[in-house]
Design an enzyme around this catalytic site. Structure first.
Site, PDB file in Angstrom:
ATOM      1  N   GLY A 304       8.865  -6.335  -2.234  1.00 23.15           N
ATOM      2  CA  GLY A 304       7.917  -7.298  -1.694  1.00 23.15           C
ATOM      3  C   GLY A 304       6.778  -6.584  -1.004  1.00 23.15           C
ATOM      4  O   GLY A 304       6.376  -5.487  -1.404  1.00 23.15           O
ATOM      5  N   GLU A 305       6.223  -7.207   0.020  1.00 27.85           N
ATOM      6  CA  GLU A 305       5.109  -6.707   0.829  1.00 27.85           C
ATOM      7  C   GLU A 305       3.935  -6.214  -0.015  1.00 27.85           C
ATOM      8  O   GLU A 305       3.194  -5.315   0.400  1.00 27.85           O
ATOM      9  CB  GLU A 305       5.573  -5.635   1.830  1.00 27.85           C
ATOM     10  CG  GLU A 305       6.105  -4.341   1.267  1.00 27.85           C
ATOM     11  CD  GLU A 305       6.690  -3.397   2.324  1.00 27.85           C
ATOM     12  OE1 GLU A 305       6.312  -2.206   2.338  1.00 27.85           O
ATOM     13  OE2 GLU A 305       7.532  -3.853   3.123  1.00 27.85           O
TER      14      GLU A 305
END
EC number: 2.4.2.21
Length: 337
Positions: A304-305
């Site tokens: 993610g991120e």
């Protein structure tokens, strides 16, 4: 900045009047691509990617100079049901890590010359547990959408959005199932690495959420009832980018679920988007097929991120550099076979 919308109906009005890419720039870029010093098609997908980018930027020889990455963070009421291998307080701890430059996305943004912004959305107030009530009120989802809308730098020439939020693979699975159909097991993955018992909890939570909100038919309402603040913020940023004709590189499963809520409301809402990568979250491939976006990369990431989309920025940068910087046969004095 004056609020662009104050109701979901006003967001729907924006989705009904989206700008298109520039056909003349597409034609000019395609013509230039056909004259570059290479065999036709020799650069594979880079050629279509660069032409797509040129169309949205409105120039046949574009440059990428001001890419922007935005990471949104939010907390979820469903986290209390044990849907993650990590506690909810990790969200705030990771936001501090982003702010101090210690996360993977900090390194990737610096490597590829992208501006990185981080926005934490009411971490002290998780969304409601969507098995019991809508995750957000209309005012709350509007506030989150507007946070994403405002976060986009109008001077950016590429946008990448990502997220951090314990429990958000569960809300993304529920949102994807609500928008595109299928059983909870089709969409629920292991996320942060839950064991079989945790996976069963996630599937139950998604099933209960879908049952509770089964009468909700609009993509934005599905986002309100099943999403999270950071998910809605990503949707708001993606929508703002479309209005500004800024191309978007989509990140993983959660980002694509946010994008899917826009597509469910307006089928052409994602024409300015390319999928940056295929993540290791098992249902991401299914979701990419649902939104019609083949990924640029497949590296087994599940962080993610915005990390996977950030890596794909290098691919887009290379594609655009070739279109704009290579010599034509005439310029190079090379015979065109």
């Amino acid at each position: 900045m004056t609020a662009a919308f104050s109701t979901l109906d006003e967001v729907r009005d924006i989705l009904r009047a989206l700008p298109e890419s520039d056909a003349e720039s597409i034609d000019d870029a395609a013509a230039r691509n056909g004259q570059l010093t290479k065999p036709p098609g020799a650069l594979g997908r880079l050629e279509a990617l660069a032409i797509w980018y040129a169309g949205w930027r409105g120039v046949a020889t574009p440059r990428i100079e001001t890419p922007q990455i935005i990471v949104f963070a939010g907390n979820h009421g469903i986290a209390a049901q044990g849907v993650s291998a990590f506690p909810a307080e990790v969200t705030a701890q990771m936001v501090l890590n982003f702010q101090h430059g210690g996360a993977a996305i900090n390194q990737l943004a610096a490597t590829f010359g992208a501006k990185l912004d981080v926005h934490a959305l009411a971490l002290e107030q998780p969304t409601a547990d969507f098995t019991q009530a809508p995750a957000m009120s209309e005012a709350e989802v509007i506030d989150a959408l507007h946070t994403g809308w405002q976060a986009v730098d109008a001077a950016a020439d590429v946008l990448i959005v990502g997220e951090m939020g314990i429990g958000n693979t569960t809300c993304a699975a529920a949102l994807a199932a609500a928008c595109f159909g299928g059983a909870p097991a089709d969409w629920v993955g292991r996320g942060t690495g839950v064991d079989d018992a945790g996976l069963a909890i996630k599937q139950r939570v998604v099933a209960e959420g879908l049952a509770r909100h089964a009468t909700v038919h609009d993509g934005l309402e599905k986002l309100r009832c099943l999403g999270g603040r950071e998910v809605a913020a990503m949707a708001g940023a993606i929508l703002r980018a479309r209005v500004l004709r800024i191309p978007v590189l989509l990140d993983g499963f959660i980002c694509c679920a946010a994008a899917g809520s826009l597509m469910h409301t307006a089928p052409d809402a994602l024409e300015h988007c390319v999928a940056g990568h295929l993540s290791a979250e098992g249902s991401h491939d299914r979701l990419l097929q649902a939104i019609g976006k083949p990924p640029l990369l497949s590296l087994g990431l599940r962080l993610g991120e915005a990390s996977g989309a950030a890596l794909s920025l290098a691919v887009l940068q290379g594609a655009v550099a070739c279109l704009s910087g290579m010599a034509t046969f005439a310029e190079a004095g090379v015979a065109d076979g």
